[in-house]
Design a protein around this motif. Sequence first.
Motif, PDB file in Angstrom:
ATOM      1  N   ALA A  39       1.098   6.728  -6.624  1.00 38.73           N
ATOM      2  CA  ALA A  39      -0.037   7.621  -6.876  1.00 38.73           C
ATOM      3  C   ALA A  39       0.377   9.076  -6.691  1.00 38.73           C
ATOM      4  N   CYS A  40       1.200   9.355  -5.677  1.00 40.94           N
ATOM      5  CA  CYS A  40       1.682  10.734  -5.453  1.00 40.94           C
ATOM      6  C   CYS A  40       2.553  11.192  -6.616  1.00 40.94           C
ATOM      7  N   PRO A  91       0.816  -1.211   0.000  1.00 44.36           N
ATOM      8  CA  PRO A  91       0.000   0.000   0.000  1.00 44.36           C
ATOM      9  C   PRO A  91       0.854   1.267   0.000  1.00 44.36           C
ATOM     10  N   LEU A  92       2.029   1.198   0.647  1.00 39.74           N
ATOM     11  CA  LEU A  92       2.904   2.364   0.651  1.00 39.74           C
ATOM     12  C   LEU A  92       3.460   2.628  -0.738  1.00 39.74           C
ATOM     13  N   ILE A 112       2.023   1.823  -3.524  1.00 40.17           N
ATOM     14  CA  ILE A 112       0.898   2.329  -4.337  1.00 40.17           C
ATOM     15  C   ILE A 112       0.677   3.813  -4.032  1.00 40.17           C
ATOM     16  N   ALA A 113       0.771   4.191  -2.757  1.00 38.78           N
ATOM     17  CA  ALA A 113       0.568   5.587  -2.372  1.00 38.78           C
ATOM     18  C   ALA A 113       1.666   6.479  -2.938  1.00 38.78           C
TER      19      ALA A 113
END
Length: 138
Positions: free
Chosen positions: A13-14, A6-7, A9-10
């Motif tokens: 995404a950023c 998830p990190l 992906i975050a």
Amino acid sequence: MEVSKPLLIAVFACLLATGGFLVNWLNTRKQIRLLKLELDDHKKLIAQLTRSQQNFYNTIEEGQARSMAVARSVTSLENDIAALAKQIKTVSEQDPDSRLYQRAAEMLQAGASMDEVMHSCDLPAAEVQLLMNIHKPA
């Protein structure tokens, strides 16, 4: 060291959002530059049209001034013509011979025949014929 999914992906995404923002910002800057150029062109066109309008107004004012001068000249000439016509009439009334010719011319313009003019004004046929050629009825 393990990074959680998830990190990742975050972060991705950023980065993607930052890249999108950067592309959008660059496009906006480009559009602003193009709009400024277009605005400058429009300002130049407005300035040119304003000068043309002023030239047009000046031309109209000159035309009006000339028209007024011509009108004054025409009025003056009309007055001069009226005065001259009055003088001609006065002179013709004082000269008995010219009164006969004037009367004959008026009769011819009114449609009188050659014989009527000859008898009424006591003029020879040649003179009446000449007057007929000069003063044909309208």
